[in-house]
Structure formats: structure tokens, C-alpha cells
Design a protein around this motif. Structure first.
Motif, short mmCIF file in Angstrom:
data_model
loop_
_atom_site.label_atom_id
_atom_site.label_comp_id
_atom_site.label_asym_id
_atom_site.label_seq_id
_atom_site.Cartn_x
_atom_site.Cartn_y
_atom_site.Cartn_z
N TYR A 1 0.75 -1.02 -0.04
CA TYR A 1 0.18 0.05 -0.06
C TYR A 1 0.87 1.15 -0.23
O TYR A 1 1.84 1.24 0.35
N LYS B 1 -3.72 4.57 1.32
CA LYS B 1 -4.27 5.38 0.16
C LYS B 1 -5.59 4.47 -0.55
O LYS B 1 -5.33 3.43 -1.00
N GLN B 2 -6.70 5.26 -0.84
CA GLN B 2 -7.74 4.57 -1.33
C GLN B 2 -7.81 4.65 -2.91
O GLN B 2 -8.19 3.94 -3.58
N TYR B 3 -7.53 5.89 -3.28
CA TYR B 3 -7.67 6.06 -4.87
C TYR B 3 -6.41 6.40 -5.29
O TYR B 3 -5.51 7.29 -4.95
N ARG C 1 -5.21 -1.10 -3.19
CA ARG C 1 -5.95 0.28 -2.70
C ARG C 1 -6.59 -0.12 -1.28
O ARG C 1 -6.71 -1.27 -0.95
N GLY C 2 -6.55 0.90 -0.63
CA GLY C 2 -6.90 0.83 1.07
C GLY C 2 -8.41 0.86 0.82
O GLY C 2 -8.97 1.30 -0.19
N LYS C 3 -9.03 0.55 1.87
CA LYS C 3 -10.40 0.76 1.93
C LYS C 3 -10.99 1.64 2.89
O LYS C 3 -12.34 1.71 2.87
N ASP C 4 -10.51 2.05 3.97
CA ASP C 4 -10.87 2.61 4.98
C ASP C 4 -10.35 4.26 5.21
O ASP C 4 -9.16 4.36 5.06
N ASN C 5 -11.30 4.96 5.71
CA ASN C 5 -10.96 6.35 5.92
C ASN C 5 -10.37 6.33 7.31
O ASN C 5 -10.57 5.49 8.16
N ASP D 1 -6.18 10.72 -3.60
CA ASP D 1 -7.51 10.78 -2.73
C ASP D 1 -8.36 12.08 -3.19
O ASP D 1 -9.66 12.09 -2.98
N HIS E 1 -14.01 11.32 -1.41
CA HIS E 1 -13.32 11.15 -0.27
C HIS E 1 -13.63 12.42 0.82
O HIS E 1 -13.56 12.15 1.73
#
Length: 270
Positions: free
Chosen positions: A102, A119-121, A132-136, A153, A159
Motif C-alpha cells: 500500500y 491510500k484509497q484512490y 488500494r486501501g478501503k477505510d478512511n 484521494d 473522499h
């Protein structure tokens, strides 16, 4: 109750894949932030390694790596929340690596707890190297709620909306923004601040990393989209921001000083 909060936005040049040299620069800026009584310091995306996708699977960290432990000790020593960027191994519950790493922000609390935002995006092309991450993640410091974003993000409206829905007072962005992209991203960050009614704070690199000439110019955008004083374009330092809730009180850039790489110990014994 929200209390006055001092946040240091670090901007620094890094050496490709040289964790020890980059860690030393982190320590220098953490000490500068401590001199200015900062409660939080935030570093750019992948600040411990530089933005080098083809190297980062090999360099990916675990929570027990020495650099992680060193920064955790510093957070306790200075009673400061430290947020820095690193590649994080993708492990299952048994601690076994199970896929691409990640892009992460490591969060070091004075209580010696360490957590990670993933990081999700991802930017175009990053999915070939990273998961990709999943959680804020939301931090609470002195009664203020801080949402974390890593680079791409903030280019996805969901986000920032999630951060607003979760009650964020402040939106912290760790990024790599190039000289060519700075004007566009500045407009986007100003719009996020105005739309969601929270200050947006940027930590960016100076110098070259990942084949890009970065822009520096750490900055704060207030709830009206107005811009604070900004960091310079080429030198290491911190933009020190004073806020209470979503109100920006002041900001000032403090220049870092060059120090040689030192041998052990890297951190105080506490």
C-alpha cells in the motif's frame, strides 16, 4: 471542546530509496516543529523512500521496522503526532505478505501507538504497483477532527465528502505535486475547502522524486478558499499553521537547516 492546534506541514527533498538519509531529514524537521511547539507534523506521500514505484515492494515497511520504531519514540519524546509517508507491506492476519504493498501514511501517537492510513484512490498506472486501501482515517487532536488524504484521494470528490460527513474540522493532504500540476491542484484544493467548509492543508515535496520536479509550496486554504502564506519552491522546512476547529488563525514558513547524516543513536533514549 476544540482547542488551539499547531500543525507543521513538512516539505523536503528526498534521496531515491535511501531510507536512512530520508529518516534523518524527517528527524531534523520534527525537531524544528518541536521547537515551534507543534502538536502535529505531516510529511508528503512516500516521504521515507521517495516516489519510486518499481522499488517500493522491496522497500515496503512493517510496523516493527527500525525506522518506524524510531519515529514512534520521537512522537513520545516530543509529545507530537507524526504522520509520514511510506510503502506498507500488504499482510494477512498471520503476518504473511499477500499482495502488492500500500501507499500509506504512518500515524505515530505520543502514546506509542502506531496506525496506518492506506491510500484509497490511485493515480493511473499505480494499480500495477500498489493495492488500494478501503477505510478512511480520522484523528482527534485537542478536540479537533483531522481527516487524512494521500495525493489522488483528493481528486475524487467522494473522499472529501466522506470526511465532511464524518465531521472533519481539517483536511490534511500528503502529496507529490509537480511544478506543472501545482496551479491545477491548488484550484482543486481551494474548491474542496470552500465546498466542504473545512481548511485544507498541503504537505508536498521539493526537488526531484519519481522523475518529477516537485513544486514545494506547502499551503493552507481556509473555508472560503482563501490561501495562506506558502512554503518556498526549493528548500526544506515547515509551514506552521495555527487553527481552532475550522478557523485558520495564522501560518508561517520556517526554513530547515542542513545537518549531516549521523550514526546511532538517531533518536533520544526515552
Amino acid at each position: 471542546m476544540k482547542k488551539n492546534l499547531r500543525i507543521a506541514l513538512a516539505q523536503l527533498s528526498v534521496t531515491k530509496g535511501n531510507i536512512r538519509a530520508n529518516l534523518q531529514k524527517h528527524i531534523e524537521l520534527i525537531e524544528l516543529a518541536a521547537e515551534q511547539h507543534a502538536n502535529v507534523i505531516v510529511f508528503p506521500e512516500l516521504s521515507l523512500t521517495g516516489y519510486e514505484p518499481d522499488l517500493l515492494e522491496e522497500l515496503a515497511f512493517t510496523s516493527s521496522d527500525e525506522s518506524v520504531l524510531a519515529l514512534s519514540r520521537l512522537a513520545t519524546y516530543h509529545n507530537m503526532v507524526i504522520v509520514c509517508g511510506l510503502p506498507l507491506q500488504n499482510e494477512n492476519e498471520a503476518g504473511e505478505t499477500q499482495g502488492k504493498p500500500y501507499i500509506a501514511a504512518a500515524i505515530f501517537q505520543p502514546s506509542r501507538t502506531v496506525s496506518f492510513y492506506r491510500k484509497q484512490y490511485l493515480h493511473e498506472g499505480e494499480a500495477a504497483f500498489f493495492a488500494r486501501g478501503k477505510d478512511n482515517v480520522m484523528l482527534s487532536v485537542k478536540g479537533n477532527k483531522l481527516a487524512l488524504a494521500i495525493c489522488a484521494d483528493f481528486s475524487h470528490p467522494q473522499h472529501a465528502k466522506d470526511a465532511q460527513d464524518a465531521g472533519a474540522d481539517i483536511y490534511l493532504v500528503s502529496a507529490l505535486i509537480s511544478q506543472n500540476g501545482y496551479e491545477h491542484d491548488s484550484e482543486l484544493l481551494a474548491d474542496i475547502a470552500q465546498t466542504h467548509r473545512f481548511p485544507v492543508l498541503l504537505s508536498n515535496f521539493v526537488g526531484e522524486t519519481g522523475g518529477r520536479e516537485t513544486a514545494g509550496q506547502n499551503r493552507v486554504w481556509d473555508v472560503n478558499g482563501g490561501q495562506s502564506e506558502k512554503g518556498c519552491t526549493t528548500l526544506n522546512g515547515i509551514l506552521l499553521c495555527s487553527l481552532t476547529g475550522n478557523e485558520v488563525l495564522s501560518s508561517q514558513f520556517h526554513l530547515g537547516t542542513a545537518k549531516p547524516i549521523v550514526e546511532e543513536p538517531l533518536t533520544p533514549t526515552v
